[in-house]
Motif scaffolding. Structure first.
Motif, PDB file in Angstrom:
ATOM      1  N   ASP A   1      -8.251   6.524   3.066  1.00  0.00           N
ATOM      2  CA  ASP A   1      -8.338   5.831   1.780  1.00  0.00           C
ATOM      3  C   ASP A   1      -6.982   5.277   1.353  1.00  0.00           C
ATOM      4  O   ASP A   1      -6.871   4.134   0.897  1.00  0.00           O
ATOM      5  N   ILE A   2      -5.940   6.105   1.499  1.00  0.00           N
ATOM      6  CA  ILE A   2      -4.590   5.699   1.091  1.00  0.00           C
ATOM      7  C   ILE A   2      -4.134   4.483   1.890  1.00  0.00           C
ATOM      8  O   ILE A   2      -3.651   3.484   1.334  1.00  0.00           O
ATOM      9  N   TYR A   3      -4.304   4.540   3.205  1.00  0.00           N
ATOM     10  CA  TYR A   3      -3.815   3.447   4.043  1.00  0.00           C
ATOM     11  C   TYR A   3      -4.685   2.198   3.943  1.00  0.00           C
ATOM     12  O   TYR A   3      -4.176   1.084   4.094  1.00  0.00           O
ATOM     13  N   ASP A   4      -5.971   2.360   3.654  1.00  0.00           N
ATOM     14  CA  ASP A   4      -6.801   1.178   3.452  1.00  0.00           C
ATOM     15  C   ASP A   4      -6.430   0.477   2.145  1.00  0.00           C
ATOM     16  O   ASP A   4      -6.449  -0.759   2.063  1.00  0.00           O
ATOM     17  N   ALA A   5      -6.086   1.269   1.121  1.00  0.00           N
ATOM     18  CA  ALA A   5      -5.639   0.678  -0.147  1.00  0.00           C
ATOM     19  C   ALA A   5      -4.322  -0.060   0.061  1.00  0.00           C
ATOM     20  O   ALA A   5      -4.133  -1.191  -0.418  1.00  0.00           O
ATOM     21  N   ARG A   6      -3.421   0.566   0.792  1.00  0.00           N
ATOM     22  CA  ARG A   6      -2.136  -0.071   1.084  1.00  0.00           C
ATOM     23  C   ARG A   6      -2.349  -1.325   1.928  1.00  0.00           C
ATOM     24  O   ARG A   6      -1.666  -2.342   1.734  1.00  0.00           O
ATOM     25  N   ARG A   7      -3.269  -1.258   2.870  1.00  0.00           N
ATOM     26  CA  ARG A   7      -3.551  -2.401   3.752  1.00  0.00           C
ATOM     27  C   ARG A   7      -3.933  -3.628   2.911  1.00  0.00           C
ATOM     28  O   ARG A   7      -3.438  -4.735   3.147  1.00  0.00           O
ATOM     29  N   ALA A   8      -4.812  -3.415   1.944  1.00  0.00           N
ATOM     30  CA  ALA A   8      -5.283  -4.531   1.117  1.00  0.00           C
ATOM     31  C   ALA A   8      -4.137  -5.142   0.309  1.00  0.00           C
ATOM     32  O   ALA A   8      -3.962  -6.365   0.265  1.00  0.00           O
ATOM     33  N   ILE A   9      -3.350  -4.273  -0.326  1.00  0.00           N
ATOM     34  CA  ILE A   9      -2.266  -4.755  -1.188  1.00  0.00           C
ATOM     35  C   ILE A   9      -1.145  -5.396  -0.369  1.00  0.00           C
ATOM     36  O   ILE A   9      -0.650  -6.483  -0.695  1.00  0.00           O
ATOM     37  N   GLU A  10      -0.741  -4.729   0.706  1.00  0.00           N
ATOM     38  CA  GLU A  10       0.401  -5.223   1.472  1.00  0.00           C
ATOM     39  C   GLU A  10       0.057  -6.448   2.320  1.00  0.00           C
ATOM     40  O   GLU A  10       0.918  -7.275   2.590  1.00  0.00           O
ATOM     41  N   SER A  11      -1.197  -6.559   2.720  1.00  0.00           N
ATOM     42  CA  SER A  11      -1.616  -7.784   3.421  1.00  0.00           C
ATOM     43  C   SER A  11      -1.491  -8.973   2.481  1.00  0.00           C
ATOM     44  O   SER A  11      -1.016 -10.047   2.868  1.00  0.00           O
ATOM     45  N   SER A  12      -1.923  -8.768   1.240  1.00  0.00           N
ATOM     46  CA  SER A  12      -1.821  -9.831   0.243  1.00  0.00           C
ATOM     47  C   SER A  12      -0.363 -10.208   0.004  1.00  0.00           C
ATOM     48  O   SER A  12      -0.018 -11.396  -0.094  1.00  0.00           O
ATOM     49  N   ALA A  13       0.502  -9.199  -0.064  1.00  0.00           N
ATOM     50  CA  ALA A  13       1.930  -9.457  -0.282  1.00  0.00           C
ATOM     51  C   ALA A  13       2.533 -10.219   0.889  1.00  0.00           C
ATOM     52  O   ALA A  13       3.283 -11.188   0.700  1.00  0.00           O
ATOM     53  N   ALA A  14       2.225  -9.788   2.101  1.00  0.00           N
ATOM     54  CA  ALA A  14       2.784 -10.433   3.290  1.00  0.00           C
ATOM     55  C   ALA A  14       2.307 -11.874   3.406  1.00  0.00           C
ATOM     56  O   ALA A  14       3.088 -12.778   3.731  1.00  0.00           O
TER      57      ALA A  14
END
Length: 230
Positions: A89-102
């Motif tokens: 859950d933690i890494y999927d949440a980070r994946r969504a946010i950080e993909s958007s940032a990148a």
């Protein structure tokens, strides 16, 4: 390092006591000085930090609200234990946010951000070479903080702060799990290179590889898959 992990502990001053105590407890959880599943003793913590039990009680309630401390009826308060499902859950949440940032950094001419990300990669590489796992983890965390900050979205930054310590716990767990620390550095360099390339597909792939590898290492998912296929 949290003073809760030191034999000679500093006293928390009377300046914004509850804020300071809450910060100290969060840092102790992140550093592992207060271990996952450990029961929190209000009297002990108050004595070690040199503050009142009331200040400790209020600080622990904040951590309960943040999800870092859980209350078990008739048993007390315990540091959160992070299981495999939590890690995903933690890494999927980070994946969504950080993909958007990148993706947002592509073609944005934010050379300052890219330079800051590159600098953290240099620090990571230096730490990997010297075997300084703590410094490697610190630079790793700062890399991702810079990436999220580039969104300049206060709500998203606030959202990530709610699981910042959980992320720190995961990063601490990753220490020593890479076959070679340089693997972790290379994954971050790949993200920077992908952003510079301006290729959205490469950006998403780089972020996904990094998040998936972390999940595999933390949960043993890849090892389980290898065993099942053997």
């Amino acid at each position: 390092m949290s003073t809760l992990g030191m034999s000679s502990m500093s006293k928390v001053t009377t300046r914004s006591r509850v804020d300071l105590v809450a910060d100290e407890l969060r840092n102790a959880v992140a550093a592992g000085s207060l271990a996952e599943g450990q029961r929190l003793n209000e009297i002990d913590l108050a004595g070690r930090l040199g503050v009142s039990r009331g200040s400790v009680r209020e600080a622990m309630q904040r951590l309960v609200q943040e999800g870092l401390v859980v209350v078990l009826p008739n048993r007390g308060m315990f540091v959160l234990e992070i299981g495999p499902d939590d890690i995903v859950d933690i890494y999927d949440a980070r994946r969504a946010i950080e993909s958007s940032a990148a993706l947002g950094l592509m073609g944005s001419c934010r050379h300052d951000v890219l330079s800051a990300l590159q600098e953290q990669c240099v620090l990571m590489s230096r730490a990997a070479g010297s075997g300084d796992h703590a410094e490697l983890t610190a630079a790793d965390q700062r890399f991702h903080e810079i990436l999220v900050e580039s969104l300049q979205n206060r709500r998203l930054q606030k959202a990530t702060q709610t699981f910042a310590v959980e992320t720190r716990l995961c990063l601490t767990r990753l220490e020593g799990k890479y076959g070679a620390p340089q693997e972790a550095v290379n994954e971050h360099l790949d993200i920077v290179r992908a952003i510079k390339s301006g290729n959205a597909k490469e950006v998403l792939q780089a972020v996904n590889v990094h998040m998936d590898n972390a999940i595999d290492l933390l949960t043993g998912r890849s090892a389980a898959a290898s065993t099942a296929s053997a």
